[in-house]
Enzyme design. Structure first.
Site, PDB file in Angstrom:
ATOM      1  N   VAL A  88      15.446  45.070  26.429  1.00 53.50           N
ATOM      2  CA  VAL A  88      15.144  45.389  27.825  1.00 53.50           C
ATOM      3  C   VAL A  88      14.968  46.903  27.971  1.00 53.50           C
ATOM      4  O   VAL A  88      15.811  47.677  27.500  1.00 53.50           O
ATOM      5  CB  VAL A  88      16.299  44.929  28.733  1.00 53.50           C
ATOM      6  CG1 VAL A  88      16.037  45.294  30.193  1.00 53.50           C
ATOM      7  CG2 VAL A  88      16.513  43.430  28.588  1.00 53.50           C
TER       8      VAL A  88
ATOM      9  N   ASP B  38      34.239  40.347  34.592  1.00 54.05           N
ATOM     10  CA  ASP B  38      34.101  41.426  33.599  1.00 54.05           C
ATOM     11  C   ASP B  38      35.491  42.017  33.423  1.00 54.05           C
ATOM     12  O   ASP B  38      36.453  41.557  34.060  1.00 54.05           O
ATOM     13  CB  ASP B  38      33.078  42.478  34.071  1.00 54.05           C
ATOM     14  CG  ASP B  38      32.391  43.197  32.901  1.00 54.05           C
ATOM     15  OD1 ASP B  38      33.104  43.816  32.091  1.00 54.05           O
ATOM     16  OD2 ASP B  38      31.160  43.154  32.814  1.00 54.05           O
TER      17      ASP B  38
ATOM     18  N   VAL C 229      38.274  39.780  37.696  1.00 56.67           N
ATOM     19  CA  VAL C 229      38.505  40.392  36.382  1.00 56.67           C
ATOM     20  C   VAL C 229      38.856  39.287  35.388  1.00 56.67           C
ATOM     21  O   VAL C 229      39.722  38.458  35.659  1.00 56.67           O
ATOM     22  CB  VAL C 229      39.629  41.440  36.461  1.00 56.67           C
ATOM     23  CG1 VAL C 229      40.015  41.934  35.069  1.00 56.67           C
ATOM     24  CG2 VAL C 229      39.180  42.613  37.334  1.00 56.67           C
TER      25      VAL C 229
ATOM     26  N   TYR D  74      26.024  42.350  15.126  1.00 53.39           N
ATOM     27  CA  TYR D  74      25.162  41.865  16.213  1.00 53.39           C
ATOM     28  C   TYR D  74      24.339  40.662  15.743  1.00 53.39           C
ATOM     29  O   TYR D  74      24.263  39.641  16.434  1.00 53.39           O
ATOM     30  CB  TYR D  74      24.264  43.003  16.727  1.00 53.39           C
ATOM     31  CG  TYR D  74      23.719  42.730  18.109  1.00 53.39           C
ATOM     32  CD1 TYR D  74      24.538  42.780  19.229  1.00 53.39           C
ATOM     33  CD2 TYR D  74      22.386  42.393  18.291  1.00 53.39           C
ATOM     34  CE1 TYR D  74      24.039  42.507  20.501  1.00 53.39           C
ATOM     35  CE2 TYR D  74      21.878  42.127  19.555  1.00 53.39           C
ATOM     36  CZ  TYR D  74      22.706  42.182  20.662  1.00 53.39           C
ATOM     37  OH  TYR D  74      22.218  41.905  21.912  1.00 53.39           O
TER      38      TYR D  74
ATOM     39  N   LYS E 292      24.947  36.834  17.204  1.00 54.87           N
ATOM     40  CA  LYS E 292      23.878  36.184  17.969  1.00 54.87           C
ATOM     41  C   LYS E 292      23.356  34.942  17.254  1.00 54.87           C
ATOM     42  O   LYS E 292      23.016  33.940  17.892  1.00 54.87           O
ATOM     43  CB  LYS E 292      22.745  37.184  18.240  1.00 54.87           C
ATOM     44  CG  LYS E 292      23.179  38.331  19.163  1.00 54.87           C
ATOM     45  CD  LYS E 292      23.792  37.809  20.458  1.00 54.87           C
ATOM     46  CE  LYS E 292      24.130  38.890  21.453  1.00 54.87           C
ATOM     47  NZ  LYS E 292      24.773  38.369  22.661  1.00 54.87           N
TER      48      LYS E 292
HETATM   49  N1  LIG Z   1      19.966  44.570  27.095  1.00 57.34           N
HETATM   50  C1  LIG Z   1      19.201  44.066  26.147  1.00 57.34           C
HETATM   51  O1  LIG Z   1      18.169  44.632  25.750  1.00 57.34           O
HETATM   52  C2  LIG Z   1      19.563  42.744  25.525  1.00 57.34           C
HETATM   53  C3  LIG Z   1      18.651  42.130  24.678  1.00 57.34           C
HETATM   54  C4  LIG Z   1      18.975  40.921  24.088  1.00 57.34           C
HETATM   55  C5  LIG Z   1      20.195  40.338  24.362  1.00 57.34           C
HETATM   56  N2  LIG Z   1      21.064  40.966  25.183  1.00 57.34           N
HETATM   57  C6  LIG Z   1      22.337  40.305  25.424  1.00 57.34           C
HETATM   58  O2  LIG Z   1      22.477  40.114  26.817  1.00 57.34           O
HETATM   59  C7  LIG Z   1      23.855  40.180  27.172  1.00 57.34           C
HETATM   60  C8  LIG Z   1      24.048  41.238  28.251  1.00 57.34           C
HETATM   61  O3  LIG Z   1      23.561  42.465  27.752  1.00 57.34           O
HETATM   62  P1  LIG Z   1      23.610  43.798  28.597  1.00 57.34           P
HETATM   63  O4  LIG Z   1      22.475  44.624  28.145  1.00 57.34           O
HETATM   64  O5  LIG Z   1      23.769  43.469  30.033  1.00 57.34           O
HETATM   65  O6  LIG Z   1      24.950  44.442  28.016  1.00 57.34           O
HETATM   66  P2  LIG Z   1      25.960  45.420  28.779  1.00 57.34           P
HETATM   67  O7  LIG Z   1      26.654  46.174  27.676  1.00 57.34           O
HETATM   68  O8  LIG Z   1      25.262  46.173  29.838  1.00 57.34           O
HETATM   69  O9  LIG Z   1      26.984  44.410  29.453  1.00 57.34           O
HETATM   70  C9  LIG Z   1      27.937  43.717  28.716  1.00 57.34           C
HETATM   71  C10 LIG Z   1      29.162  43.547  29.592  1.00 57.34           C
HETATM   72  O10 LIG Z   1      30.160  42.865  28.831  1.00 57.34           O
HETATM   73  C11 LIG Z   1      31.401  43.374  29.275  1.00 57.34           C
HETATM   74  N3  LIG Z   1      32.475  43.122  28.321  1.00 57.34           N
HETATM   75  C12 LIG Z   1      32.803  43.803  27.200  1.00 57.34           C
HETATM   76  N4  LIG Z   1      33.924  43.325  26.664  1.00 57.34           N
HETATM   77  C13 LIG Z   1      34.330  42.297  27.462  1.00 57.34           C
HETATM   78  C14 LIG Z   1      35.421  41.419  27.439  1.00 57.34           C
HETATM   79  N5  LIG Z   1      36.368  41.489  26.476  1.00 57.34           N
HETATM   80  N6  LIG Z   1      35.529  40.489  28.427  1.00 57.34           N
HETATM   81  C15 LIG Z   1      34.601  40.420  29.406  1.00 57.34           C
HETATM   82  N7  LIG Z   1      33.540  41.239  29.483  1.00 57.34           N
HETATM   83  C16 LIG Z   1      33.412  42.173  28.519  1.00 57.34           C
HETATM   84  C17 LIG Z   1      31.159  44.862  29.446  1.00 57.34           C
HETATM   85  O11 LIG Z   1      32.152  45.459  30.281  1.00 57.34           O
HETATM   86  C18 LIG Z   1      29.767  44.882  30.045  1.00 57.34           C
HETATM   87  O12 LIG Z   1      29.785  44.956  31.463  1.00 57.34           O
HETATM   88  C19 LIG Z   1      24.611  40.498  25.887  1.00 57.34           C
HETATM   89  O13 LIG Z   1      25.062  39.287  25.311  1.00 57.34           O
HETATM   90  C20 LIG Z   1      23.556  41.126  25.026  1.00 57.34           C
HETATM   91  O14 LIG Z   1      23.841  41.015  23.661  1.00 57.34           O
HETATM   92  C21 LIG Z   1      20.786  42.153  25.785  1.00 57.34           C
END
Ligand SMILES: NC(=O)c1ccc[n+]([C@@H]2O[C@H](COP(=O)([O-])OP(=O)(O)OC[C@H]3O[C@@H](n4cnc5c(N)ncnc54)[C@H](O)[C@@H]3O)[C@@H](O)[C@H]2O)c1
Length: 271
Positions: free
Chosen positions: A215, A42, A67, A182, A186
């Site tokens: 979620v 991350d 990182v 978004y 996706k």
């Molecule tokens: N949470 C939901 O309801 C949900 C639903 C459908 C899909 N998703 C997808 O699941 C995945 C994870 O979602 P989440 O809810 O855990 O999101 P989140 O925002 O909690 O986590 C995303 C992470 O990506 C990291 N990030 C941002 N920019 C970055 C970069 N340049 N390099 C590396 N890391 C970077 C952030 O620091 C963060 O920790 C995403 O692709 C999201 O679109 C989530």
């Protein structure tokens, strides 16, 4: 290898992008449970280290923090060197913009959406997945195989229902919306999934996607009720309800599957 034995990931190294977020930790726990050596990456070191310490208490594989910025090829190359050969890549990092009314010009709306924001989100969610696939997938193909899992969204197969985000206090032209980025990112991830699957099929690199629905994470009750009403199963997902699909798609249990997308959304996209 058949049955439950085909889920075994001992001796396999997995690297997860955006691992410090809500779902990254679930993917890590899922792969660790199967015995994988999991590299959590991350952009910030501290949350990753805390998460690794937490995960280390669970039985199963091992966890390391690193990182890595998915938008920066030099950062990816450095992580690839430090991690060692990677067998499984989960492209999970994304910017999921929270939809909130700003009170001023509503920037989430299509007509106002800033170009710089378009680029920023594309760079993380789409270009980042491409760059990581290019780096890690190429190495997998050269070494005789591997697995890439792209984390998409139910918005890869349906359009956002903007009524979900409506605010009673905002005028019609100032209502916040789920931004265009978004949906585009996706949906494009599914194209990337199919392209890479075809490109590397003969090299034994399998590439699939999952499209999770929303979620539950303590969102406002009114939002949860509105969204749940659109979902045949009548509720949002628990954060751990994608673990088994991740285990299936990242392990030899799915050995004859590539280029596909599993939609796990409580049935939302069937309506
Ligand atoms: N949470 C939901 O309801 C949900 C639903 C459908 C899909 N998703 C997808 O699941 C995945 C994870 O979602 P989440 O809810 O855990 O999101 P989140 O925002 O909690 O986590 C995303 C992470 O990506 C990291 N990030 C941002 N920019 C970055 C970069 N340049 N390099 C590396 N890391 C970077 C952030 O620091 C963060 O920790 C995403 O692709 C999201 O679109 C989530």
């Amino acid at each position: 290898m058949t049955g439950l034995a085909s889920f075994n990931l001992s001796g396999q190294r997995a690297l997860i992008t955006g691992a410090a977020g809500l779902l990254g930790r679930e993917h890590a726990a899922a792969l660790g449970e199967l015995g994988a050596d999991v590299v959590l990456t991350d952009i910030g070191a501290a949350p990753l280290q805390a998460l690794c310490a937490e995960l280390a208490a669970a039985p199963g594989g091992s966890f390391r923090a690193m990182v890595m910025d998915v938008t920066d090829p030099a950062s990816i190359a450095a992580a690839a060197r430090a991690a060692g050969p990677v067998d499984i890549l989960i492209n999970n990092a994304a910017i999921d913009p929270k939809v909130t009314a700003t009170g001023g010009l509503e920037l989430s709306r299509l007509e106002n959406f800033p170009l710089a924001e378009w680029h920023r989100q594309m760079e993380v969610g789409l270009t980042g997945a491409f760059l990581c696939a290019q780096a890690f997938g190429t190495a997998m193909a050269a070494r005789g195989g591997g697995v890439i899992l792209n984390i998409a969204s139910d918005l890869s197969v349906i359009a956002p229902d903007q009524r979900l985000y409506q605010r009673p206090d905002a005028a019609p032209g100032a209502q916040p919306v789920k931004p265009v980025t978004y949906s585009v990112i996706k949906t494009a991830l599914l194209g990337l999934t199919r392209y890479l699957a075809g490109y590397w099929a003969a090299d034994n690199v399998r590439v699939n996607a999952i499209s999770p629905g929303g979620v539950y994470n303590g969102q406002p009750e009114a939002f949860v009720q509105r969204l749940s009403a659109l979902i045949p199963m009548g509720r949002m997902a628990g954060r751990d309800e994608y673990r088994a699909a991740v285990q299936f798609l990242c392990s030899p249990a799915s050995s004859y599957m590539t280029g596909q997308n599993i939609v796990i959304d409580g049935g939302r996209s069937i309506l």
